[in-house]
Design an enzyme around this catalytic site. Structure first.
Site, PDB file in Angstrom:
ATOM      1  N   ASN A  81      55.360  47.185  46.578  1.00 15.47           N
ATOM      2  CA  ASN A  81      55.533  45.766  46.857  1.00 15.47           C
ATOM      3  C   ASN A  81      55.100  44.924  45.677  1.00 15.47           C
ATOM      4  OD1 ASN A  81      53.254  43.604  47.546  1.00 15.47           O
ATOM      5  ND2 ASN A  81      52.374  45.652  47.880  1.00 15.47           N
ATOM      6  N   ASN A 127      42.623  49.103  46.624  1.00 21.49           N
ATOM      7  CA  ASN A 127      43.834  48.306  46.641  1.00 21.49           C
ATOM      8  C   ASN A 127      45.011  49.200  46.229  1.00 21.49           C
ATOM      9  OD1 ASN A 127      45.554  46.017  46.710  1.00 21.49           O
ATOM     10  ND2 ASN A 127      43.871  44.725  46.005  1.00 21.49           N
ATOM     11  N   GLY A 160      50.514  53.192  51.122  1.00 27.20           N
ATOM     12  CA  GLY A 160      51.010  54.129  52.111  1.00 27.20           C
ATOM     13  C   GLY A 160      50.386  55.509  51.999  1.00 27.20           C
ATOM     14  N   LYS A 187      45.993  38.154  55.178  1.00 22.30           N
ATOM     15  CA  LYS A 187      46.635  38.247  53.885  1.00 22.30           C
ATOM     16  C   LYS A 187      45.832  37.400  52.899  1.00 22.30           C
ATOM     17  CE  LYS A 187      51.173  37.608  51.741  1.00 22.30           C
ATOM     18  NZ  LYS A 187      52.578  37.185  51.964  1.00 22.30           N
ATOM     19  N   SER A 209      44.455  43.703  54.423  1.00 21.13           N
ATOM     20  CA  SER A 209      45.013  42.453  53.929  1.00 21.13           C
ATOM     21  C   SER A 209      46.457  42.636  53.464  1.00 21.13           C
ATOM     22  CB  SER A 209      44.163  41.945  52.768  1.00 21.13           C
ATOM     23  OG  SER A 209      44.705  40.763  52.226  1.00 21.13           O
ATOM     24  N   CYS A 240      43.683  40.903  40.637  1.00 23.16           N
ATOM     25  CA  CYS A 240      44.502  39.799  40.159  1.00 23.16           C
ATOM     26  C   CYS A 240      44.268  39.626  38.663  1.00 23.16           C
ATOM     27  CB  CYS A 240      44.121  38.496  40.876  1.00 23.16           C
ATOM     28  SG  CYS A 240      44.251  38.578  42.680  1.00 23.16           S
TER      29      CYS A 240
END
Length: 326
Positions: A93, A216, A241, A69, A45, A155
């Protein structure tokens, strides 16, 4: 040998009409809970868009699934720029889950994706339990090619309790229970930014998650050398990564060891077939390719082929038989 895990079943394997279920004599079919996939490789995602953005690079029906996404029940503008910054062996990010909302996705993005023959997993997010409920309820109308919903729990909860959902077993379970209205299997995407990941995984499983996605991004911060200020407009961000791959492998291993009956999708730093096999050996049923897609949008089919080549060289003819070598 690791505990037995229900990560795939040969007799239940799916076969794409666009892509054979064998590559170089190796049967790549897997299952994630009740979801059958032609092979174990998916996009992660946030790394392959909302629809058919990668269709010009490879046949989207030739991988296990395209994971969208993360999308909320409403349009969301995301964080201020700059939003991404390179790091050694990865990237940071803080895009902020910008997106058009589930209804817009269903009407304007999904049709083109389905036209490619892809198997689809829709990722959703929210800032409250009700946000997740609304997003999931909207997905009840999705066509059957949307085979699962990945619930992104990394989140912040803005309902007053001030915690990241994925860091709290109770909050995570509340979200998963609230998303049952989607009417299809749910995969809870969890965070390794907590030492309670096994507890959270158990909690979401009890609440109805058919699988967990591990992991995540990890929390990180980078300073700009010219300004001496945080490089991202939002301050910190999520590290992804190659640098996080060993952490992902460890998280998959720990959750699988504690909860051997819970299917796992492994993600984090996958760029080669061996990276994927490490996650499968640790206990994953399937894998997702994320940050590597930014460097090479053809990474997913290459990883798929690498898995088959490595297993073939070892005399392993079915990816599900990795169980027998660990």
């Amino acid at each position: 040998m690791s505990p037995t895990r229900p990560r795939s079943g040969h007799e239940n394997g799916a076969q794409s009409s666009h892509f054979p279920d064998q590559k170089g004599g190796v049967d790549l079919r897997v299952t994630v809970g009740s979801v059958r996939l032609a092979n174990p490789v998916m996009t992660a995602s946030g790394t392959a868009g909302y629809g058919n953005e990668f269709a010009g690079f490879f046949d989207l029906a030739s991988i296990g699934a395209v994971v969208t996404k993360s999308i909320a029940a409403y349009e969301w503008s995301g964080n201020p720029a700059p939003r991404v910054h390179p790091t050694p062996q990865g990237m940071l990010n803080a895009v902020g889950l910008q997106g058009p909302g589930v209804e817009h996705w269903l009407d304007h993005e999904l049709p083109a994706l389905l036209a490619t023959g892809a198997t689809v997993v829709c990722s959703i997010w929210g800032r409250s339990v009700d946000d997740y409920r609304r997003a999931a309820d909207l997905l009840a109308a999705a066509p059957p090619e949307v085979v699962a919903v990945e619930v992104n729990l990394s989140c912040p909860n803005l309902e007053g309790r001030g915690s990241i959902f994925a860091h709290d077993p109770t909050l995570s379970a509340e979200v998963v229970a609230a998303t049952a209205g989607c009417g299809r299997p749910r995969w809870a995407k969890l965070s390794a930014n907590t030492d309670r990941i096994v507890e959270v995984a158990a909690s979401v499983s009890d609440a109805g998650a058919e699988a967990v996605t591990l992991i995540n991004t990890l929390l990180g911060l980078v300073y700009d050398r010219s300004t001496w200020r945080p490089a991202l407009g939002n301050g910190g961000g999520g590290l992804s990564g190659r640098a996080i791959h060993p952490i992902a492998v460890r998280a998959v291993h720990d959750v699988h060891h504690a909860l051997p009956d819970l299917p796992i999708v492994g993600v984090g730093g996958v760029a080669t077939g061996w990276d994927a096999i490490e996650l499968l050996l640790a206990g994953a049923s399937a894998v997702q390719v994320g940050t590597a897609n930014f460097a090479d949008p053809r990474t997913c089919p290459r990883v798929r082929d690498d898995i088959a080549a490595i297993l073939g060289d070892r005399g392993i003819h079915r990816v599900i038989d990795l169980d027998a070598v660990v």
